[in-house]
Design a protein around this motif. Structure first.
Motif, PDB file in Angstrom:
ATOM      1  N   ILE A  39      15.500  -0.255 -60.216  1.00 22.90           N
ATOM      2  CA  ILE A  39      16.380  -0.853 -61.228  1.00 22.90           C
ATOM      3  C   ILE A  39      15.876  -0.607 -62.649  1.00 22.90           C
ATOM      4  CG2 ILE A  39      17.083  -3.089 -62.197  1.00 22.90           C
ATOM      5  CD1 ILE A  39      17.820  -3.994 -59.434  1.00 22.90           C
ATOM      6  N   PRO A  40      14.586  -0.915 -62.965  1.00 21.09           N
ATOM      7  CA  PRO A  40      14.148  -0.708 -64.353  1.00 21.09           C
ATOM      8  C   PRO A  40      13.938   0.768 -64.716  1.00 21.09           C
ATOM      9  CG  PRO A  40      12.329  -1.503 -63.029  1.00 21.09           C
ATOM     10  CD  PRO A  40      13.529  -1.552 -62.148  1.00 21.09           C
ATOM     11  N   TYR A  42      15.570   4.237 -62.731  1.00 22.17           N
ATOM     12  CA  TYR A  42      16.755   5.065 -62.544  1.00 22.17           C
ATOM     13  C   TYR A  42      18.056   4.348 -62.905  1.00 22.17           C
ATOM     14  CZ  TYR A  42      13.998   8.610 -60.102  1.00 22.17           C
ATOM     15  OH  TYR A  42      13.097   9.591 -59.778  1.00 22.17           O
ATOM     16  N   VAL A  43      18.184   3.092 -62.499  1.00 20.23           N
ATOM     17  CA  VAL A  43      19.442   2.378 -62.759  1.00 20.23           C
ATOM     18  C   VAL A  43      19.641   2.175 -64.259  1.00 20.23           C
ATOM     19  CG1 VAL A  43      20.698   0.217 -62.409  1.00 20.23           C
ATOM     20  CG2 VAL A  43      19.436   1.254 -60.500  1.00 20.23           C
ATOM     21  N   ILE A  44      18.614   1.713 -64.954  1.00 18.29           N
ATOM     22  CA  ILE A  44      18.727   1.499 -66.398  1.00 18.29           C
ATOM     23  C   ILE A  44      18.922   2.823 -67.129  1.00 18.29           C
ATOM     24  CG2 ILE A  44      17.514   0.682 -68.460  1.00 18.29           C
ATOM     25  CD1 ILE A  44      18.573  -1.533 -66.628  1.00 18.29           C
ATOM     26  N   GLU A  45      18.215   3.869 -66.692  1.00 15.96           N
ATOM     27  CA  GLU A  45      18.390   5.178 -67.332  1.00 15.96           C
ATOM     28  C   GLU A  45      19.827   5.677 -67.176  1.00 15.96           C
ATOM     29  OE1 GLU A  45      16.801   9.816 -67.026  1.00 15.96           O
ATOM     30  OE2 GLU A  45      15.888   8.259 -65.779  1.00 15.96           O
ATOM     31  N   GLN A  46      20.397   5.508 -65.978  1.00  7.75           N
ATOM     32  CA  GLN A  46      21.775   5.953 -65.750  1.00  7.75           C
ATOM     33  C   GLN A  46      22.761   5.128 -66.566  1.00  7.75           C
ATOM     34  OE1 GLN A  46      22.664   8.613 -64.270  1.00  7.75           O
ATOM     35  NE2 GLN A  46      24.888   8.317 -64.363  1.00  7.75           N
ATOM     36  N   ALA A  70      20.926  -8.414 -67.295  1.00  4.81           N
ATOM     37  CA  ALA A  70      20.963  -9.147 -66.029  1.00  4.81           C
ATOM     38  C   ALA A  70      20.142  -8.436 -64.955  1.00  4.81           C
ATOM     39  CB  ALA A  70      22.405  -9.309 -65.567  1.00  4.81           C
ATOM     40  N   LEU A  71      20.259  -7.114 -64.881  1.00  2.91           N
ATOM     41  CA  LEU A  71      19.510  -6.357 -63.877  1.00  2.91           C
ATOM     42  C   LEU A  71      18.003  -6.446 -64.121  1.00  2.91           C
ATOM     43  CD1 LEU A  71      21.804  -3.202 -63.641  1.00  2.91           C
ATOM     44  CD2 LEU A  71      21.334  -4.819 -61.783  1.00  2.91           C
ATOM     45  N   SER A  75      14.985  -8.050 -61.763  1.00  2.00           N
ATOM     46  CA  SER A  75      13.777  -7.301 -61.395  1.00  2.00           C
ATOM     47  C   SER A  75      12.518  -8.044 -61.827  1.00  2.00           C
ATOM     48  CB  SER A  75      13.820  -5.912 -62.040  1.00  2.00           C
ATOM     49  OG  SER A  75      12.667  -5.175 -61.726  1.00  2.00           O
ATOM     50  N   SER A  76      12.515  -8.589 -63.038  1.00  2.00           N
ATOM     51  CA  SER A  76      11.353  -9.326 -63.528  1.00  2.00           C
ATOM     52  C   SER A  76      11.094 -10.583 -62.707  1.00  2.00           C
ATOM     53  CB  SER A  76      11.549  -9.697 -65.004  1.00  2.00           C
ATOM     54  OG  SER A  76      11.647  -8.548 -65.818  1.00  2.00           O
TER      55      SER A  76
END
Length: 387
Positions: A39-40, A42-46, A70-71, A75-76
């Motif tokens: 999530i922090p 690949y997902v955030i980069e995309q 939110a994502l 994760s945190s």
């Protein structure tokens, strides 16, 4: 993600599964890996890529921003919930992540259940200590490491001992103390097994050698610089040239690999996270006082060696440190190109754990640096000019 699973260190509890095309193959630990590390990165980069190329983002940028917030909050919170010791301060952080930074109107029932986790931790303690996942996961960790067919019981006993040693010292790590890092090491056993400070160290095979054998790496000058940092004035002429070196070392249950010789280009060295001494007043002039602390660095372990000087023996490590490490945009995960490096000698106890590189989705020249137990908000990256 499937390609990134290659060479994943065994210290990671899950695997990087292609959840998009094979969601049914993912175990619970694999979903945890996804939340903690994918999530922090690949997902955030995309999402950043889509935001910069979306017409809708220009009209309503808050949609993408709120989604990313939110994502990252999820994760945190997950990284803190999975710790073995959770203080009241961390419980308050979990509460903030799950209740304040995630919009209520986006909640599913599972997310609602998560909002009760802080209260559960206050009453019952960290979930890792009583969850059935702990036993199931322990079986999953031990079973694949038992390789012996002739003596499976002895093999299993050794594996469990190694795992428990690592777990014990992970929960009882103390703040680094320079005096503890340079304790006398008088054992001449081969393999070498000693405890320095709070760290158990095992080196399976030691070879007799000299600093001159690693002249291309400039090991002698690097060792003089190491002693200088510890206020031990040494010159090349009075430096003991004899060393005993090794290709592999185990520190706090983590296995690290190095080179067989300075010309060895085929060996697979370990990409590692290390806590190195930094001088916050470095480059501020000769009259400035040293103000030392510890910073997080990443690099490859090249050599492990014993060196004796002035009657004191130390176990040291030669690292190729990456100097361009910075938090990733949006996700805050350590990342870099690994092009700007510097050789550095430090105590072997400063090696924290094996780490892993995840190549960027939209920039093949950069990598994310992830490791088991990573809590993004607690990472303090060391500055390149301070070591």
């Amino acid at each position: 993600m499937a390609n990134a699973n290659n060479n994943l260190p065994k210290t990671f509890e899950g695997a990087l599964v292609d959840i998009h095309s094979q969601p049914n193959f993912a175990r619970c630990v694999d979903w945890i890996m996804f939340i903690l590390h994918i999530i922090p990165t690949y997902v955030i980069e995309q999402l950043n890529f889509q935001q910069s190329n979306s017409k809708q983002s220009k009209k309503s940028p808050h949609i993408f921003n709120k989604s990313k917030e939110a994502l990252l909050a999820l994760s945190s919170a997950a990284s803190l919930i999975l710790e073995f010791q959770i203080s009241e301060e961390k419980i308050q952080k979990i509460t903030r992540f799950l209740r304040d930074e995630m919009p209520v109107n986006a909640f599913t029932i599972s997310q609602h259940y998560l909002s009760h986790v802080p209260d559960i931790i206050r009453q019952l303690g960290p979930p890792r200590l009583y969850s059935t996942r702990t036993m199931e996961r322990q079986i999953g960790v031990v079973k694949p490491r038992i390789k012996s067919r002739s003596k499976p019981a002895a093999n299993a006993s050794n594996v469990i001992h190694q795992i428990q040693t690592k777990s014990y010292f992970k929960r009882n790590q103390k703040t680094f103390d320079d005096d503890a890092q340079v304790d006398d090491i008088t054992s001449d056993k081969d393999p070498l097994s000693v405890t320095v400070g709070d760290a158990p160290i095992t080196i399976s095979k030691l070879y007799n050698g000299s600093l001159d054998q690693f002249s291309k790496l400039g090991l002698k000058a690097l060792l003089v610089a190491y002693y200088s940092r510890h206020k031990i004035p040494i010159t090349d002429s009075c430096l003991d040239n004899r060393i005993r070196f090794a290709r592999k070392a185990e520190v706090r249950g983590h296995l690290f690999k190095g080179m067989a010789s300075e010309d060895d280009e085929e060996s697979v060295t370990t990409f590692a996270k290390a806590s190195l001494t930094v001088d916050r007043n470095a480059n501020m002039g000769y009259n400035s006082q040293d103000v030392t602390s510890y910073g997080t660095y990443f690099g490859n372990t090249l050599l492990f060696f014993r060196h004796t000087q002035n009657g004191t023996t130390r176990i040291l490590c030669l690292l190729n440190v990456y100097l361009d490490t910075k938090p990733s945009v949006g996700g805050g995960v350590p990342s870099g190109t690994s092009h700007d490096t510097r050789l550095h000698v430090t105590e072997i106890t400063h090696l924290d754990c094996a780490a892993h590189k995840l190549q960027y989705l939209h920039n093949t020249n950069k990598d994310y640096y992830i490791y088991q137990g990573m809590v993004r908000d607690d990472i303090i990256l060391g500055e390149r000019r301070k070591i």
